[in-house]
Design a protein around this motif. Structure first.
Motif, PDB file in Angstrom:
ATOM      1  N   PHE A 131       0.834  -1.209   0.000  1.00 59.26           N
ATOM      2  CA  PHE A 131       0.000   0.000   0.000  1.00 59.26           C
ATOM      3  C   PHE A 131       0.868   1.259   0.000  1.00 59.26           C
ATOM      4  O   PHE A 131       0.523   2.270  -0.628  1.00 59.26           O
ATOM      5  CB  PHE A 131      -0.947   0.022   1.206  1.00 59.26           C
ATOM      6  N   GLY A 132       1.986   1.226   0.721  1.00 54.21           N
ATOM      7  CA  GLY A 132       2.900   2.376   0.738  1.00 54.21           C
ATOM      8  C   GLY A 132       3.433   2.687  -0.646  1.00 54.21           C
ATOM      9  O   GLY A 132       3.558   3.849  -1.032  1.00 54.21           O
ATOM     10  N   ILE A 133       3.739   1.631  -1.386  1.00 56.26           N
ATOM     11  CA  ILE A 133       4.231   1.797  -2.759  1.00 56.26           C
ATOM     12  C   ILE A 133       3.118   2.331  -3.661  1.00 56.26           C
ATOM     13  O   ILE A 133       3.294   3.316  -4.383  1.00 56.26           O
ATOM     14  CB  ILE A 133       4.785   0.466  -3.297  1.00 56.26           C
ATOM     15  N   VAL A 134       1.954   1.685  -3.592  1.00 58.94           N
ATOM     16  CA  VAL A 134       0.851   2.013  -4.499  1.00 58.94           C
ATOM     17  C   VAL A 134       0.227   3.374  -4.187  1.00 58.94           C
ATOM     18  O   VAL A 134      -0.003   4.185  -5.091  1.00 58.94           O
ATOM     19  CB  VAL A 134      -0.227   0.905  -4.470  1.00 58.94           C
ATOM     20  N   PHE A 135      -0.051   3.632  -2.905  1.00 58.33           N
ATOM     21  CA  PHE A 135      -0.818   4.826  -2.554  1.00 58.33           C
ATOM     22  C   PHE A 135       0.027   6.012  -2.097  1.00 58.33           C
ATOM     23  O   PHE A 135      -0.408   7.160  -2.203  1.00 58.33           O
ATOM     24  CB  PHE A 135      -1.841   4.498  -1.467  1.00 58.33           C
ATOM     25  N   LEU A 136       1.217   5.756  -1.556  1.00 61.85           N
ATOM     26  CA  LEU A 136       2.021   6.845  -1.019  1.00 61.85           C
ATOM     27  C   LEU A 136       3.270   7.130  -1.834  1.00 61.85           C
ATOM     28  O   LEU A 136       4.023   8.047  -1.518  1.00 61.85           O
ATOM     29  CB  LEU A 136       2.428   6.535   0.435  1.00 61.85           C
TER      30      LEU A 136
END
Length: 145
Positions: free
Chosen positions: A115-120
């Motif tokens: 999620f950190g890669i995809v969203f942030l």
């Protein structure tokens, strides 16, 4: 800004891990004779009292009207996600062994990385990516073993 051990993210992360481990053990025993949802509610009330005391004693209170709307939205979403996580976690502990439930729950580490890669827009080094893959593999081995 103060420096040293008390401001080290690593210290606080390690303490979080230690308390999370104790949470699993204490919760497994605590949920044995009651419904898992009731156990979650009782634990939440205790957490609320503890954190309210810390906010009051630490002088961290600020009027809710001064908190930005965006902050309220994301803290609300975080609270809903936390509640759902706790309900699922306690149900899993009620049904399974703590030594198997907790490592699977820690797949959240893998999901946070994704999620950190995809969203942030965060990036992982090759070594960190290997670590995430190994965490996933370890959780799978514990769950299946």
């Amino acid at each position: 800004m103060p420096s040293g051990l008390s401001t080290s993210w690593l210290l606080w992360a390690l303490l979080s891990a230690a308390f999370a481990a104790l949470t699993a053990i204490f919760a497994k025993v605590g949920v044995a004779n009651i419904h898992s949802d009731l156990a979650t509610l009782l634990r939440t009330i205790i957490i609320l009292a503890l954190v309210a005391t810390m906010v009051w004693a630490g002088g961290a209170w600020q009027p809710p009207a001064e908190i930005p709307t965006r902050t309220w939205i994301f803290l609300t979403l975080s609270g809903v996600a936390t509640g759902a996580s706790w309900l699922c976690y306690f149900r899993a502990l009620k049904l399974g062994d703590a030594a198997r439930v907790a490592p699977v729950d820690k797949l959240s580490v893998v999901l946070v990385a994704i999620f950190g890669i995809v969203f942030l827009g965060e990036r992982l080094s090759a070594l960190a990516t290997l670590g995430v893959v190994l965490i996933a593999a370890g959780a799978a081995l514990v769950a299946l073993g």
